[in-house]
Write an enzyme that holds these catalytic residues in place. Structure first.
Site: not given
Ligand code: PAF
Length: 280
Positions: A37, A147, A184
């Site tokens: 993020h 993302g 992640l």
């Protein structure tokens, strides 16, 4: 950095910037923020005059009540990270603020939302589009950042923006990985030590398949990844699909598309992890 809880307060602040012709970027998140993020937020800060980050665990995109309840909520820690990244506003609304009444709108973007996650998480993308469209309406950003780990989500949001004609540039940002390759994810926090070790096999299989693909067919590459996950302890494959990156439809042959992505979803214990790799 200011934390704002209502659409009205946010719009008052943003209108002052917009009158001055400032560019506003939005990073929608569900909190439990990590370095992935942070990379979106830093890019948003670099490319806009003001970066707004929304932190909202959106109930309409969870088809599993248990998953919604277990979703980590860490607003204080999130705000520390966001301040260090240079965000100007954190928008952290309540459920009532975003859904004062039930959202009866339906968003349907076949064939993008009828494959992969669309099969295994019915209603998920409808919920994602409901909240993202509400955030776009509230913030009216010039750019919005998502993302590439949620590859299908990104394709569907691009399509929603195209069809509704939102004047918003959608910026897809590369997957951020741990040094050993694990993508992640906020869900990684739920992995035990042993599960974390097992989960590593997912990115390893994807990376290996990229080399393998240069000399093998699509179906051989598919089998390689499926076999690697089947042989790995503690992992259960939900799907692995090799698709055209624009249409998300399976390809039978590498020559069928110039943009090919392998998308995978694997259960590691109870934790559902997704990842993807680009072949070309
Ligand atoms: O990718 C996410 O975290 C969520 O799906 C999003 C885009 C913030 C909508 O709730």
């Amino acid at each position: 950095m200011k934390i704002v809880h209502t659409i009205k307060d946010l719009q008052v602040l943003l209108s002052k910037l917009k009158i001055q012709g400032k560019k506003v970027g939005l990073v929608p998140t569900m909190g439990a923020l990590h370095a992935g993020h942070a990379s979106l937020v830093k890019r948003c800060v670099a490319e806009n005059d003001a970066a707004v980050v929304s932190v909202f665990v959106n109930p309409t995109q969870f088809n599993d009540k248990n998953d919604l309840e277990k979703y980590p909520r860490t607003l204080d820690a999130d705000c520390l990270l966001l301040e260090s990244c240079g965000a100007m506003y954190v928008f952290a609304p309540s459920v009532r603020e975003m859904y004062p009444e039930e959202d009866m709108r339906t968003f349907s973007y076949p064939p993008l939302d009828t494959v992969m996650e669309g099969i295994y998480r019915p209603g998920h993308f409808n919920g994602v589009c409901q909240i993202v469209s509400k955030l776009f309406n509230a913030v009216q950003p010039d750019r919005a950042y998502f993302g590439e780990k949620d590859f299908q989500q990104l394709a569907i949001i691009r399509e929603m923006v195209r069809q509704i004609k939102y004047p918003i540039e959608i910026v897809g940002c590369p997957i951020v990985r741990e040094a050993d390759g694990l993508a992640l994810s906020s869900r990684n926090a739920r992995l035990s030590f042993e599960e974390r070790k097992n989960a590593l096999k997912i990115s390893q299989a994807l990376f290996e398949s990229r080399t393998f693909a240069t000399l093998h067919t699509v179906s051989e590459t598919q089998k390689l990844v499926e076999g690697a996950i089947a042989d790995a302890p503690g992992l259960r494959l939900e799907y692995f699909e090799i698709v055209d990156g624009n249409t998300l439809q399976n390809i039978a042959d590498w020559t069928m598309s110039g943009y090919v992505v392998g998308c995978i979803t694997v259960f590691c214990g109870e934790v559902r992890l997704i990842d993807n790799v680009r072949y070309k």
